[in-house]
Design a protein around this motif. Sequence first.
Motif, PDB file in Angstrom:
ATOM      1  N   ASN A 144      23.384  17.532 -24.332  1.00  0.00           N
ATOM      2  CA  ASN A 144      23.237  16.135 -23.583  1.00  0.00           C
ATOM      3  C   ASN A 144      24.181  15.341 -23.233  1.00  0.00           C
ATOM      4  OD1 ASN A 144      23.841  15.894 -26.339  1.00  0.00           O
ATOM      5  ND2 ASN A 144      22.895  13.839 -26.268  1.00  0.00           N
ATOM      6  N   ASN A 147      27.156  17.304 -18.085  1.00  0.00           N
ATOM      7  CA  ASN A 147      26.305  17.000 -17.053  1.00  0.00           C
ATOM      8  C   ASN A 147      26.767  17.826 -16.027  1.00  0.00           C
ATOM      9  OD1 ASN A 147      26.658  13.604 -18.274  1.00  0.00           O
ATOM     10  ND2 ASN A 147      24.799  14.905 -18.283  1.00  0.00           N
ATOM     11  N   ASN A 151      24.298  11.631 -13.361  1.00  0.00           N
ATOM     12  CA  ASN A 151      23.184  10.767 -14.519  1.00  0.00           C
ATOM     13  C   ASN A 151      23.714  10.854 -15.843  1.00  0.00           C
ATOM     14  OD1 ASN A 151      21.752  11.345 -12.248  1.00  0.00           O
ATOM     15  ND2 ASN A 151      20.451  13.005 -12.743  1.00  0.00           N
ATOM     16  N   ASN A 152      23.118   9.717 -16.252  1.00  0.00           N
ATOM     17  CA  ASN A 152      23.364   9.438 -17.834  1.00  0.00           C
ATOM     18  C   ASN A 152      24.768   9.103 -18.059  1.00  0.00           C
ATOM     19  OD1 ASN A 152      20.863  10.393 -18.346  1.00  0.00           O
ATOM     20  ND2 ASN A 152      21.502  12.489 -18.445  1.00  0.00           N
ATOM     21  N   CYS A 153      25.803   9.021 -17.045  1.00  0.00           N
ATOM     22  CA  CYS A 153      27.051   8.234 -17.383  1.00  0.00           C
ATOM     23  C   CYS A 153      26.895   6.893 -17.546  1.00  0.00           C
ATOM     24  CB  CYS A 153      28.022   8.799 -16.365  1.00  0.00           C
ATOM     25  SG  CYS A 153      28.163  10.309 -16.020  1.00  0.00           S
ATOM     26  N   GLY A 154      27.684   6.260 -18.937  1.00  0.00           N
ATOM     27  CA  GLY A 154      27.814   5.024 -19.049  1.00  0.00           C
ATOM     28  C   GLY A 154      29.155   4.536 -18.522  1.00  0.00           C
ATOM     29  N   GLU A 157      33.352   5.301 -21.339  1.00  0.00           N
ATOM     30  CA  GLU A 157      33.334   6.647 -22.071  1.00  0.00           C
ATOM     31  C   GLU A 157      34.471   7.578 -21.642  1.00  0.00           C
ATOM     32  OE1 GLU A 157      28.895   8.004 -22.418  1.00  0.00           O
ATOM     33  OE2 GLU A 157      29.828   8.309 -20.489  1.00  0.00           O
ATOM     34  N   ARG A 242      32.263  12.901 -23.062  1.00  0.00           N
ATOM     35  CA  ARG A 242      31.337  13.479 -22.019  1.00  0.00           C
ATOM     36  C   ARG A 242      32.114  14.508 -21.096  1.00  0.00           C
ATOM     37  NH1 ARG A 242      26.515  12.188 -20.792  1.00  0.00           N
ATOM     38  NH2 ARG A 242      26.559  10.112 -21.970  1.00  0.00           N
TER      39      ARG A 242
END
Length: 313
Positions: A144, A147, A151-154, A157, A242
Amino acid sequence: MYDIVIIGGGPCGIASVIEAKHAGLAKILLLEKGENHSQTIRKFYKDGKRVDKEYKGLDSTTKGSVEFFDGTKESTLNYFDKLLDEGEFEAIFNVEVESVKKNGDYFEITTSKSGFKAKNVVVAIGRMGKPNKPDYKIPPSIMNLVNFNLNNCGNGEKIIVVGGGNSAAEYACELGKCNDVTLCYRKEKFTRLNDINEAAVYESEKNGSLKLLLGTDISELSNADGKVCVNFTDGKSEVYDRAIYAIGGSTPVDFLAKCGIEMNGEDPIIDEHFQTTTKGLFVGGDIASKKGGSIVVALNNAHTIIDYIVKNK
């Protein structure tokens, strides 16, 4: 019985619909596994990304009914929306094609929801629907955090972006505005970036919003207390929140085999009309060209295919 079923709602699929309508084909069906057309542009292009008519020196002259213009992600999607809203045809989204089989003079298309019959079939799926993955294993426990798009990157980080193409550069520059970002590329220098993205990368490095790690390859990923530990081939390692891979896409060989398309390695065997060895079955777009990525080339593929179908009805 459809005159034509088009599999894939990218540029080649959209242009195939438009060309077929203009050519007078009455029964047209577009099948797309995503929730809308142009999934590659929607998922893999950042907001505001430039979309150029000319691509890597390829011929940028459109030859059919569909024109194309320099623009942005948003203007391109709006343009394709407008094209598809004109005229009558059927479209089904959120449906995945499982197989295509020739049965006498027509094709049977089996999907996850239903089945259809058609006189002609155009397979116009792209490579980016199946993004390339690294050769080494990605541990399931950190899947998870790995990537293949934004998508899903904040924010805030620590991220490593892997790749040396335009998508990797754009991801890294965009994320570097509000994250601690490293762009890792196995070669000593960039060889595939356009001038704009190359300048942006080095400007981002200069202003401190991006770190470059060139001439460095990765040997494996591991779990470091719930984070991504990247182990490099030089023996060093670094922990990130990530990892994002932007290393291109691959031909969906298994799917093409289920469509009865003969292959030469990862390349479908097609003639000058983009027809496979099965009469009435065509392949267009990225997977029909080793120089995939050009929207204009995809549009012209569609023109060639539909022109041939109409002339040989």
